[in-house]
Write a protein that holds these residues in place. Structure first.
Motif, PDB file in Angstrom:
ATOM      1  N   ILE A  47       0.856  -1.183   0.000  1.00  0.00           N
ATOM      2  CA  ILE A  47       0.000   0.000   0.000  1.00  0.00           C
ATOM      3  C   ILE A  47       0.893   1.235   0.000  1.00  0.00           C
ATOM      4  O   ILE A  47       1.982   1.238   0.606  1.00  0.00           O
ATOM      5  CB  ILE A  47      -0.976  -0.022   1.194  1.00  0.00           C
ATOM      6  CG1 ILE A  47      -2.003   1.121   1.063  1.00  0.00           C
ATOM      7  CG2 ILE A  47      -0.247   0.040   2.534  1.00  0.00           C
ATOM      8  CD1 ILE A  47      -3.218   0.973   1.937  1.00  0.00           C
ATOM      9  N   GLY A  48       0.456   2.243  -0.663  1.00  0.00           N
ATOM     10  CA  GLY A  48       1.257   3.469  -0.725  1.00  0.00           C
ATOM     11  C   GLY A  48       2.352   3.348  -1.770  1.00  0.00           C
ATOM     12  O   GLY A  48       2.568   2.282  -2.365  1.00  0.00           O
ATOM     13  N   LYS A  49       3.044   4.449  -1.968  1.00  0.00           N
ATOM     14  CA  LYS A  49       4.065   4.449  -3.026  1.00  0.00           C
ATOM     15  C   LYS A  49       5.348   3.785  -2.533  1.00  0.00           C
ATOM     16  O   LYS A  49       5.589   3.667  -1.335  1.00  0.00           O
ATOM     17  CB  LYS A  49       4.331   5.881  -3.479  1.00  0.00           C
ATOM     18  CG  LYS A  49       4.877   6.790  -2.409  1.00  0.00           C
ATOM     19  CD  LYS A  49       5.056   8.186  -2.960  1.00  0.00           C
ATOM     20  CE  LYS A  49       5.687   9.073  -1.901  1.00  0.00           C
ATOM     21  NZ  LYS A  49       5.774  10.463  -2.319  1.00  0.00           N
TER      22      LYS A  49
ATOM     23  N   HIS B  29       9.186   3.398  -1.546  1.00  0.00           N
ATOM     24  CA  HIS B  29      10.192   4.278  -0.961  1.00  0.00           C
ATOM     25  C   HIS B  29      11.555   3.618  -1.119  1.00  0.00           C
ATOM     26  O   HIS B  29      11.632   2.443  -1.458  1.00  0.00           O
ATOM     27  CB  HIS B  29       9.883   4.518   0.526  1.00  0.00           C
ATOM     28  CG  HIS B  29       8.521   5.082   0.749  1.00  0.00           C
ATOM     29  ND1 HIS B  29       8.269   6.439   0.795  1.00  0.00           N
ATOM     30  CD2 HIS B  29       7.325   4.479   0.917  1.00  0.00           C
ATOM     31  CE1 HIS B  29       6.963   6.629   0.995  1.00  0.00           C
ATOM     32  NE2 HIS B  29       6.366   5.455   1.068  1.00  0.00           N
TER      33      HIS B  29
ATOM     34  N   TYR C 181       2.481   6.863   7.866  1.00  0.00           N
ATOM     35  CA  TYR C 181       1.330   6.044   7.475  1.00  0.00           C
ATOM     36  C   TYR C 181       0.382   5.776   8.642  1.00  0.00           C
ATOM     37  O   TYR C 181      -0.817   5.674   8.453  1.00  0.00           O
ATOM     38  CB  TYR C 181       1.800   4.718   6.873  1.00  0.00           C
ATOM     39  CG  TYR C 181       2.195   4.845   5.428  1.00  0.00           C
ATOM     40  CD1 TYR C 181       3.504   5.179   5.075  1.00  0.00           C
ATOM     41  CD2 TYR C 181       1.259   4.704   4.418  1.00  0.00           C
ATOM     42  CE1 TYR C 181       3.861   5.335   3.746  1.00  0.00           C
ATOM     43  CE2 TYR C 181       1.617   4.849   3.084  1.00  0.00           C
ATOM     44  CZ  TYR C 181       2.917   5.175   2.755  1.00  0.00           C
ATOM     45  OH  TYR C 181       3.286   5.337   1.439  1.00  0.00           O
ATOM     46  N   LEU C 182       0.927   5.637   9.840  1.00  0.00           N
ATOM     47  CA  LEU C 182       0.049   5.339  10.978  1.00  0.00           C
ATOM     48  C   LEU C 182      -0.450   6.597  11.666  1.00  0.00           C
ATOM     49  O   LEU C 182      -1.429   6.551  12.430  1.00  0.00           O
ATOM     50  CB  LEU C 182       0.778   4.457  12.003  1.00  0.00           C
ATOM     51  CG  LEU C 182       1.273   3.086  11.488  1.00  0.00           C
ATOM     52  CD1 LEU C 182       1.882   2.272  12.636  1.00  0.00           C
ATOM     53  CD2 LEU C 182       0.144   2.293  10.862  1.00  0.00           C
TER      54      LEU C 182
ATOM     55  N   ILE D 255       1.336  -6.410  11.926  1.00  0.00           N
ATOM     56  CA  ILE D 255       0.130  -6.129  11.121  1.00  0.00           C
ATOM     57  C   ILE D 255       0.502  -5.433   9.814  1.00  0.00           C
ATOM     58  O   ILE D 255      -0.077  -5.689   8.761  1.00  0.00           O
ATOM     59  CB  ILE D 255      -0.848  -5.238  11.925  1.00  0.00           C
ATOM     60  CG1 ILE D 255      -1.221  -5.929  13.253  1.00  0.00           C
ATOM     61  CG2 ILE D 255      -2.108  -4.956  11.136  1.00  0.00           C
ATOM     62  CD1 ILE D 255      -1.991  -5.038  14.211  1.00  0.00           C
ATOM     63  N   TYR D 256       1.501  -4.526   9.890  1.00  0.00           N
ATOM     64  CA  TYR D 256       1.937  -3.788   8.693  1.00  0.00           C
ATOM     65  C   TYR D 256       3.425  -4.039   8.491  1.00  0.00           C
ATOM     66  O   TYR D 256       4.258  -3.185   8.835  1.00  0.00           O
ATOM     67  CB  TYR D 256       1.667  -2.282   8.863  1.00  0.00           C
ATOM     68  CG  TYR D 256       0.250  -1.956   9.261  1.00  0.00           C
ATOM     69  CD1 TYR D 256      -0.051  -1.540  10.561  1.00  0.00           C
ATOM     70  CD2 TYR D 256      -0.802  -2.075   8.356  1.00  0.00           C
ATOM     71  CE1 TYR D 256      -1.354  -1.259  10.936  1.00  0.00           C
ATOM     72  CE2 TYR D 256      -2.106  -1.793   8.732  1.00  0.00           C
ATOM     73  CZ  TYR D 256      -2.372  -1.385  10.023  1.00  0.00           C
ATOM     74  OH  TYR D 256      -3.662  -1.104  10.395  1.00  0.00           O
TER      75      TYR D 256
ATOM     76  N   LEU E 189       5.204  -0.383   2.534  1.00  0.00           N
ATOM     77  CA  LEU E 189       4.397  -0.842   3.666  1.00  0.00           C
ATOM     78  C   LEU E 189       3.386  -1.849   3.131  1.00  0.00           C
ATOM     79  O   LEU E 189       2.868  -1.686   2.024  1.00  0.00           O
ATOM     80  CB  LEU E 189       3.665   0.341   4.302  1.00  0.00           C
ATOM     81  CG  LEU E 189       3.045   0.089   5.684  1.00  0.00           C
ATOM     82  CD1 LEU E 189       4.129   0.014   6.747  1.00  0.00           C
ATOM     83  CD2 LEU E 189       2.061   1.199   6.045  1.00  0.00           C
TER      84      LEU E 189
ATOM     85  N   ILE F   7      -0.180  -4.235   3.815  1.00  0.00           N
ATOM     86  CA  ILE F   7      -1.421  -4.251   4.588  1.00  0.00           C
ATOM     87  C   ILE F   7      -2.210  -5.499   4.234  1.00  0.00           C
ATOM     88  O   ILE F   7      -2.070  -6.029   3.132  1.00  0.00           O
ATOM     89  CB  ILE F   7      -2.253  -2.973   4.306  1.00  0.00           C
ATOM     90  CG1 ILE F   7      -3.411  -2.839   5.302  1.00  0.00           C
ATOM     91  CG2 ILE F   7      -2.780  -2.971   2.877  1.00  0.00           C
ATOM     92  CD1 ILE F   7      -4.116  -1.488   5.234  1.00  0.00           C
ATOM     93  N   ALA F   8      -2.971  -5.985   5.156  1.00  0.00           N
ATOM     94  CA  ALA F   8      -3.795  -7.164   4.888  1.00  0.00           C
ATOM     95  C   ALA F   8      -5.120  -7.050   5.631  1.00  0.00           C
ATOM     96  O   ALA F   8      -5.239  -6.311   6.609  1.00  0.00           O
ATOM     97  CB  ALA F   8      -3.082  -8.439   5.331  1.00  0.00           C
ATOM     98  N   THR F   9      -6.090  -7.770   5.130  1.00  0.00           N
ATOM     99  CA  THR F   9      -7.368  -7.905   5.835  1.00  0.00           C
ATOM    100  C   THR F   9      -7.606  -9.388   6.035  1.00  0.00           C
ATOM    101  O   THR F   9      -6.893 -10.224   5.463  1.00  0.00           O
ATOM    102  CB  THR F   9      -8.522  -7.323   5.021  1.00  0.00           C
ATOM    103  OG1 THR F   9      -8.630  -8.085   3.806  1.00  0.00           O
ATOM    104  CG2 THR F   9      -8.308  -5.861   4.704  1.00  0.00           C
TER     105      THR F   9
END
Lengths: 490, 402
Positions: B209-211, B213, B238-239, B256-257, B296, B298-300
């Protein structure tokens, strides 16, 4: 010259083309730069949105974690409560607490300990997350600081890492129990000694907080209540066992006493029977000789002698009647008397007896009445029941100076009930439950004048009970008495 | 056909629990007198010495390997407290040898790997070698050197799956087992060969997620700066939390991230952060280099379970295609499941669904498993010949058929 001009024109054209291309490229570069800048901007905007997504996700995670934790805690408390109340054995209570329950309450490690009856040391009932040497160290620590834990129990104080009264002690607890955060709640009990419930977590970022103190207190109270119930049950059970033992012993004693009474009773009956038989023989002789003398077969006797012989005869008859009554009672008591049962019409017996005793009533100027409707046949020994009626109606007449004697008979459920009611002097209350006892006579002015052996009502009772009936009396002093008995329908 | 017996226990007493599990496992075997291999997994709160004692008494002559971890997995679900044992009787055509290499901290890890491979090959017959399964109790990059040593003797393209019992979070309690010995700082390996085949499905579920770096400063496993800013600023941005808050909870946040390091989209690795210092440098689980891209992740619940389902379906397809080409009887199989404990932070109550998915797609296949920290997979896929991939946020299912 021509070639020079041509060259010049070509050169100029080339220069124009080059300039055009450069301008176009510049324009393209500018466009590309603008697009790159636009894309970079878009990417940055997307990145900002991504940040928003991540932050929202984090908040949702946190909220979900909190909700799940609370749900797990509530569910755990409910399940724990059900499990704890499913047993009434103190040892089993601690086996009903599972590691899952402890985790759901927010702990990684837990220990439940109860004080010994003398409060001199602690007994670890169950531990979670500890093994081997750790358990020994915990036990040693609690024993060494038993005064602090005892005080905690008596003052219902919570020890925790959140608001420690004694920071050094709290820190020592953290080290001994190997946790970062902890709550230690007393387990109060009403029966016997209480204990402590320790729960801790090793994770620094565990969400265990001060707000959980109330939850832990609830759980501790539930454990305390379960232990109380178990102890009370055990106490009650032991008391019941002791009572049952006492009842058993008493029953045995009473059985032995009953056997003794039966033996004595039997011996008494046998004695009475033997004595009565022994007495009857000489009495028969006395009566016989008195009759012979009175008959004049051995010569005419002077009047004075005849009068005395008549008295001897009369008293002999009375003695024989008395002895016969004694023998009858004895026979009925010992079960030797055979009842010749047959269906009879009670009305005829009553009328027969009434006819027999009517002269006595007329003498005393009292009315002898009967009241009965249609009566069913009764299963009785005619001669014995006639004796009952004679005895009871005779008594009623004896103790009534004015008024009436009424004999009633009626169907009462599956029995025929007979009431013999008089308007006589009545019976004092203290004597009512002794009337049917052998040889008992009420101490009254009437009984001073009226003779009797005290066996009549006892005999009547035996006869009625031998017929599977009951007999009883209601009376009021000065107003009269009612003697009632029941007989089975045939 | 494999003769499989699985037994479990959630007793509080470690010794009695181990005994109960062994008893239950023996009971479900067809021939309890012929056990070739035992695999034991238990949770961290069990006493390793008590478990070892029970194994010594109940399975004194049985070849046994195993480890402990934050949770155990078997048919009934995933449990934070318990012990599970699988006893396996092999057909004559399947061979398995086991060996151990101890005191790895004090030795050269490369040479230790070579030594372990030699031991495994010594106990092994001349049958074709198929795959290796290893349990580690060792920190850091030394594992990679160890595997290189292993591969030198076993073969560079030899498929192997290595599980790290060591937890960065609670290293004092992690244990691996070799026969009835509970070990730390060691590696226990099993080598399988003969008429046996193996399949491995791995699923992750985290998405970037996000660009992207760029790491602008790094040293070993420490990321010092990202985009010329302190590395921790990535999490700060991000947080949206303060640096202190992030430092305090860095392990939880990075579970988590996690971060994805790599040079391109096809060659990357995920890493959690072990710790962060006040200067904003991040200590990661593996080596990083300046110039690497970092994103970074991310998951669900849905993405994780989709990845799990996909991994299991992959195995199911390979089993079906093998079964359809078989002329004789259907082979027997068993599974070993390894799910990264980081997945629990997202799945939470739905963690059990990973077991539900196995039961759904591979019904009546006996399996046991362990929640682990890191898996190292070598050469299981044709695209990764000779390469060792690290997975520490993944679900892995190893199915052995014989």
């Amino acid at each position: 010259m021509f070639y020079f001009n041509l060259f010049f024109i070509l050169l100029l054209s080339a220069i124009f083309v080059l300039v055009y291309l450069v301008i176009k490229k510049d324009s393209l570069i500018k466009t590309l730069r603008d697009e790159v800048s636009y894309l970079k901007q878009a990417l940055d905007e997307l990145d900002e949105q991504a940040k928003l997504i991540v932050r929202t996700d984090l908040e949702l995670n946190k909220a979900q974690e909190e909700i799940e934790r609370k749900i797990n805690v509530l569910y755990s408390i409910h399940r724990l409560s059900q499990n704890l109340s499913s047993t009434l054995e103190e040892e089993q209570i601690f086996k009903k607490i599972s590691f899952q329950d402890i985790e759901n309450l927010g702990f990684d490690k837990a220990a439940i300990a109860f004080f010994s009856p003398s409060f001199s040391n602690i007994i670890l009932r169950t531990v979670f997350g500890y093994a081997g040497e750790e358990i020994e160290n915990i036990k040693k620590f609690i024993d060494q600081n038993i005064a602090i834990f005892t005080e905690q129990l008596s003052n219902h104080k919570i020890l925790s890492s959140f608001k420690p009264d004694n920071i050094i002690f709290a820190e020592t607890m953290r080290q001994v129990f190997g946790v970062k955060k902890f709550i230690c709640s007393p387990i109060p009990t009403k029966e016997g000694t209480g204990g402590i419930f320790f729960g801790g977590t090793v994770k620094e970022n565990n969400s265990l907080s001060e707000a959980d103190i109330e939850i832990i207190t609830i759980v501790s109270h539930q454990i305390g209540q379960a232990v109380d119930n178990a102890r009370l049950f055990e106490k009650t059970w032991h008391a019941q066992q002791a009572l049952e033992r006492r009842v058993e012993e008493r029953t045995k004693e009473l059985s032995r006493a009953l056997e003794q009474v039966k033996t004595i009773n039997q011996r008494k009956s046998e004695f009475v029977s033997n004595v009565s038989h022994e007495l009857r023989t000489p009495l028969t002789s006395i009566k016989g000789y008195a009759s012979i003398l009175l008959s004049g077969k051995l010569g005419v006797l002077p009047e004075e002698v005849s009068k005395r012989l008549e008295k001897i005869n009369k008293h002999s008859d009375e003695l024989v009647a008395f002895i016969n009554d004694l023998l009858d009672i004895s026979r009925i008591e010992s079960g030797k008397a055979e009842l010749r049962l047959a269906p009879y019409q009670l009305k005829s017996i009553i009328e027969e007896v009434v006819d027999l005793l009517q002269p006595q009533c007329k003498e005393k100027n009292i009315t002898l009445k009967t009241e009965f409707d249609q009566l069913p046949l009764v299963l009785i020994d005619h001669s014995q029941i006639k004796r009952v009626f004679i005895n009871l109606i005779n008594n009623a007449i004896k103790y009534t100076n004015q008024g009436s004697v009424t004999v009633r008979a009626y169907l009462q459920e599956s029995m025929v009930q007979v009431d013999i009611q008089d308007t006589g002097c009545g019976i004092p209350e203290y004597a009512l439950n002794k009337l049917f006892v052998e040889f008992y006579r009420v101490d009254s002015a009437v009984n001073q004048e009226v003779k009797g052996t005290g066996l009549g009502l006892a005999l009547v009772k035996h006869i009625v009970e031998a017929h599977k009936g009951k007999i009883w009396v209601k009376s009021k002093l000065g107003e009269g008495s009612t003697f009632s008995f029941t007989l089975p329908v045939a | 056909m494999f003769d499989i017996g699985i037994g479990s226990s959630t007793e509080n007493n470690s010794y009695f629990a181990a005994q109960e599990a062994i008893r239950n496992a023996k009971r479900s075997l067809k021939n309890a007198s012929s056990i070739n291999l035992g695999i034991v997994f238990h949770t961290l709160d069990f006493s390793a010495s008590a478990v070892a004692k029970a194994i010594t008494e109940s399975l004194p002559y049985t070849q046994l390997v195993g480890a402990n971890g934050p949770a155990i997995i078997y048919e009934k679900g995933i449990f934070r407290h318990g012990i599970v044992i699988m006893l396996v009787g092999f057909p004559e055509t399947v061979h398995c040898s086991s060996a151990v290499e101890k005191n790895l901290r004090t030795q050269n890890s490369h040479l230790s790997g070579k030594e372990l491979a030699t031991k495994l090959l010594y106990g092994f017959k001349s049958s074709q070698r198929v795959f290796g399964l290893f349990f580690f109790n060792l920190l850091g990059e030394e594992k990679r050197n160890f595997i290189v040593g292993l591969q030198e003797n076993l073969g560079r393209g030899f498929p192997s799956l290595s599980i790290t019992a060591n937890s960065s979070f609670d290293s004092s309690k992690t244990t691996i087992y070799c026969n009835s010995e509970a070990l730390v700082d060691s590696c226990v390996g099993t080598l399988w060969g003969g008429k046996v085949s193996v399949g491995l499905g791995i699923g992750c579920g985290w998405k970037p997620i996000g660009k992207p770096h760029q790491i602008t400063d790094a040293s070993g496993t420490v990321v010092v700066a990202i985009d010329d800013k302190p590395a921790i600023s990535l999490y700060e941005e991000y947080l949206g939390l303060s640096r202190n808050k992030i430092i305090e909870n860095i392990r939880k946040f990075s579970a988590i991230y996690p971060l994805r390091f790599g040079y391109n989209d096809s060659n990357y690795l995920l890493s959690s952060v072990i710790s962060a210092d006040q200067n904003g440098a991040l200590l990661c689980q593996r080596n990083v280099e300046k110039g690497m891209t970092v994103r970074l992740m991310i998951a669900t619940k849905e993405t994780l379970l989709e990845a799990t389902e996909s991994a299991i379906q992959e195995i199911q397809e390979s089993i079906k295609s093998r079964a359809s080409s078989l002329e004789k009887s259907i082979p027997s199989r068993f599974g070993l499941v390894f799910s990264a404990f980081n997945r629990y932070h997202i799945l939470k109550g739905d963690f059990q669904k990973e077991v539900t998915l196995i039961n759904k797609y591979l019904p009546s296949m006996p399996f046991i498993g362990l929640c682990t920290e890191t898996l190292m997979v070598s050469s299981f896929q044709s695209t990764s010949y000779g390469q060792t991939q690290f997975y520490n946020h993944d679900f892995a299912l190893l199915v052995v058929e014989g």
